[in-house]
Design a protein around this motif. Sequence first.
Motif, PDB file in Angstrom:
ATOM      1  N   ASN A 328      15.731  22.659 -20.713  1.00  0.00           N
ATOM      2  CA  ASN A 328      15.588  23.850 -21.565  1.00  0.00           C
ATOM      3  C   ASN A 328      15.913  23.565 -23.031  1.00  0.00           C
ATOM      4  O   ASN A 328      16.767  24.228 -23.635  1.00  0.00           O
ATOM      5  CB  ASN A 328      16.473  24.991 -21.061  1.00  0.00           C
ATOM      6  CG  ASN A 328      16.113  25.445 -19.676  1.00  0.00           C
ATOM      7  OD1 ASN A 328      14.943  25.576 -19.339  1.00  0.00           O
ATOM      8  ND2 ASN A 328      17.118  25.672 -18.851  1.00  0.00           N
ATOM      9  N   PRO A 329      15.273  22.548 -23.617  1.00  0.00           N
ATOM     10  CA  PRO A 329      15.562  22.234 -25.026  1.00  0.00           C
ATOM     11  C   PRO A 329      15.158  23.397 -25.939  1.00  0.00           C
ATOM     12  O   PRO A 329      14.341  24.235 -25.576  1.00  0.00           O
ATOM     13  CB  PRO A 329      14.695  20.998 -25.291  1.00  0.00           C
ATOM     14  CG  PRO A 329      13.568  21.108 -24.309  1.00  0.00           C
ATOM     15  CD  PRO A 329      14.175  21.735 -23.083  1.00  0.00           C
ATOM     16  N   TYR A 330      15.747  23.415 -27.124  1.00  0.00           N
ATOM     17  CA  TYR A 330      15.476  24.436 -28.135  1.00  0.00           C
ATOM     18  C   TYR A 330      15.892  25.838 -27.675  1.00  0.00           C
ATOM     19  O   TYR A 330      15.331  26.831 -28.145  1.00  0.00           O
ATOM     20  CB  TYR A 330      13.990  24.476 -28.529  1.00  0.00           C
ATOM     21  CG  TYR A 330      13.316  23.148 -28.696  1.00  0.00           C
ATOM     22  CD1 TYR A 330      13.902  22.120 -29.426  1.00  0.00           C
ATOM     23  CD2 TYR A 330      12.075  22.897 -28.117  1.00  0.00           C
ATOM     24  CE1 TYR A 330      13.278  20.895 -29.577  1.00  0.00           C
ATOM     25  CE2 TYR A 330      11.438  21.673 -28.264  1.00  0.00           C
ATOM     26  CZ  TYR A 330      12.051  20.676 -28.989  1.00  0.00           C
ATOM     27  OH  TYR A 330      11.428  19.458 -29.128  1.00  0.00           O
ATOM     28  N   SER A 331      16.840  25.957 -26.766  1.00  0.00           N
ATOM     29  CA  SER A 331      17.262  27.281 -26.303  1.00  0.00           C
ATOM     30  C   SER A 331      18.761  27.287 -26.061  1.00  0.00           C
ATOM     31  O   SER A 331      19.408  26.230 -26.014  1.00  0.00           O
ATOM     32  CB  SER A 331      16.523  27.664 -25.013  1.00  0.00           C
ATOM     33  OG  SER A 331      17.068  26.972 -23.899  1.00  0.00           O
ATOM     34  N   ASP A 332      19.332  28.470 -25.889  1.00  0.00           N
ATOM     35  CA  ASP A 332      20.763  28.569 -25.603  1.00  0.00           C
ATOM     36  C   ASP A 332      21.079  28.191 -24.155  1.00  0.00           C
ATOM     37  O   ASP A 332      22.247  28.173 -23.749  1.00  0.00           O
ATOM     38  CB  ASP A 332      21.271  29.973 -25.903  1.00  0.00           C
ATOM     39  CG  ASP A 332      20.488  31.061 -25.181  1.00  0.00           C
ATOM     40  OD1 ASP A 332      19.615  30.726 -24.342  1.00  0.00           O
ATOM     41  OD2 ASP A 332      20.741  32.250 -25.448  1.00  0.00           O
ATOM     42  N   GLU A 333      20.041  27.886 -23.346  1.00  0.00           N
ATOM     43  CA  GLU A 333      20.242  27.417 -21.978  1.00  0.00           C
ATOM     44  C   GLU A 333      20.234  25.887 -21.900  1.00  0.00           C
ATOM     45  O   GLU A 333      20.278  25.325 -20.808  1.00  0.00           O
ATOM     46  CB  GLU A 333      19.138  27.949 -21.060  1.00  0.00           C
ATOM     47  CG  GLU A 333      19.029  29.458 -20.985  1.00  0.00           C
ATOM     48  CD  GLU A 333      17.829  29.886 -20.175  1.00  0.00           C
ATOM     49  OE1 GLU A 333      17.579  29.295 -19.097  1.00  0.00           O
ATOM     50  OE2 GLU A 333      17.119  30.800 -20.610  1.00  0.00           O
ATOM     51  N   ALA A 334      20.167  25.202 -23.045  1.00  0.00           N
ATOM     52  CA  ALA A 334      20.032  23.742 -23.056  1.00  0.00           C
ATOM     53  C   ALA A 334      21.172  23.063 -22.296  1.00  0.00           C
ATOM     54  O   ALA A 334      22.336  23.436 -22.435  1.00  0.00           O
ATOM     55  CB  ALA A 334      19.968  23.239 -24.495  1.00  0.00           C
ATOM     56  N   GLU A 335      20.819  22.055 -21.511  1.00  0.00           N
ATOM     57  CA  GLU A 335      21.794  21.288 -20.736  1.00  0.00           C
ATOM     58  C   GLU A 335      21.452  19.814 -20.844  1.00  0.00           C
ATOM     59  O   GLU A 335      20.322  19.405 -20.564  1.00  0.00           O
ATOM     60  CB  GLU A 335      21.782  21.725 -19.269  1.00  0.00           C
ATOM     61  CG  GLU A 335      22.783  20.983 -18.407  1.00  0.00           C
ATOM     62  CD  GLU A 335      22.773  21.456 -16.962  1.00  0.00           C
ATOM     63  OE1 GLU A 335      23.630  20.991 -16.177  1.00  0.00           O
ATOM     64  OE2 GLU A 335      21.905  22.277 -16.607  1.00  0.00           O
ATOM     65  N   VAL A 336      22.419  18.996 -21.247  1.00  0.00           N
ATOM     66  CA  VAL A 336      22.211  17.562 -21.452  1.00  0.00           C
ATOM     67  C   VAL A 336      22.799  16.801 -20.262  1.00  0.00           C
ATOM     68  O   VAL A 336      23.911  17.081 -19.819  1.00  0.00           O
ATOM     69  CB  VAL A 336      22.879  17.080 -22.757  1.00  0.00           C
ATOM     70  CG1 VAL A 336      22.633  15.595 -22.966  1.00  0.00           C
ATOM     71  CG2 VAL A 336      22.360  17.888 -23.948  1.00  0.00           C
TER      72      VAL A 336
END
Length: 410
Positions: A328-336
Amino acid sequence: MKKTTIICFLSFIFISLSSSEINRYNRKIEFGVEAEGGFSNNYIKATDILVKDLVIDIAKLADDLYGKDFVVDFNVGAKTWLALNFSEKFRLNFFWGVDASGYSSISQNFFDLLCKGFEVNSSETIDVKLFGDVYALSGFTFKTKIKDYGLHFTPVLFTPLFHVNETKATARYTSNEEGLIRAEADLPLSIYSIVDLDGIEDNVKDSAFVQDMVAEIIKNTGFDFTGEIERPFSSSFDLGLFTRIPIVPGRLKYKAYKRYWGVFEQKNALGLLNETNSYTKEYGDDDAVYSRVTKTVHRPFVLGLEGAWRPFGKWCTILPKVNLAVRNPYSDEAEVYGEYNLSADFRLLNVVGLKFATAYENLIFKHSMGFMINAHVLEIDAGVQTRGADFARSFGVTGFAAYVGLKAGF
């Protein structure tokens, strides 16, 4: 005689150590299909449930999961492709497919509550998480070679069909010295979709419905680009640098929201001794709410390295791979998160083969064994996999997956 045997063996190895690409190409023109599916958890093993008398020790489960969530996941995928491998400077592969994955988790303190009960004057929150994606995708890979460098370009069109946000459900309980025990749970679930789910079961599935759905898929398609550059560093070792860059997000136009809830309250637990206690309980679900809301979704960003090492010739290939991914890049749901894959591919005269692999991908540990039978015109690849969100327990079949592929051409 011994010297002659040794010389012949060394000559065979020397001839085999020729520079080659990371991936093999057995046919000039190839049509293929493949499918895979799997599920897993991070605690319960197959040997725990395939017994005559099933007993699950909740107390032991709570102790073993200390500090961890209980996780259940799944993935399903299918792919079709047409490849044209005319030369090392012109390889073209068209592909189409679907991909679905998801997981759910519940915090460990839920099992503490089940086996140990309430503590006086305590209050705690139990977290439940849900996440899922279903994509349809198509694209092509063009591969060429310029001097010593292999270049791969893969533009992909994808359409998200369903998306479930990482949803947090909560369960809370409180108690006090007067005997009050109160527990409440709340699960708000939002499902984004490419078509309106309101009354979909009652809709007539005629040609007009199919045309509308296809039109929605085309209008809401996203785009990302994968590129790779690889180079041989010796006659037996190739290394490649690759990345997937999300560019245009796919869009989902509809949202279905439904809430599940429950409340239990006991006002005088001590009254159980003389039947003066009182309690109430309520549970249910609210009516689903359907709305038209645009949700943008990207496939994960990926940056990594992969290689191919053939220490004894083309019959044995070691394939290491590591990468960094962002869901979910570019969002507040992003997870690395990081990923790796290490496999060994053994082939006898490129007719029969075995492949062993261990990997950590999409937050799941996977250990697979597969075989290959190649009659040149027709090739069959199949395998099985044990898997799970916990590394040690994934070897004990806390999950299972299988894959099969069929390739034909000349």
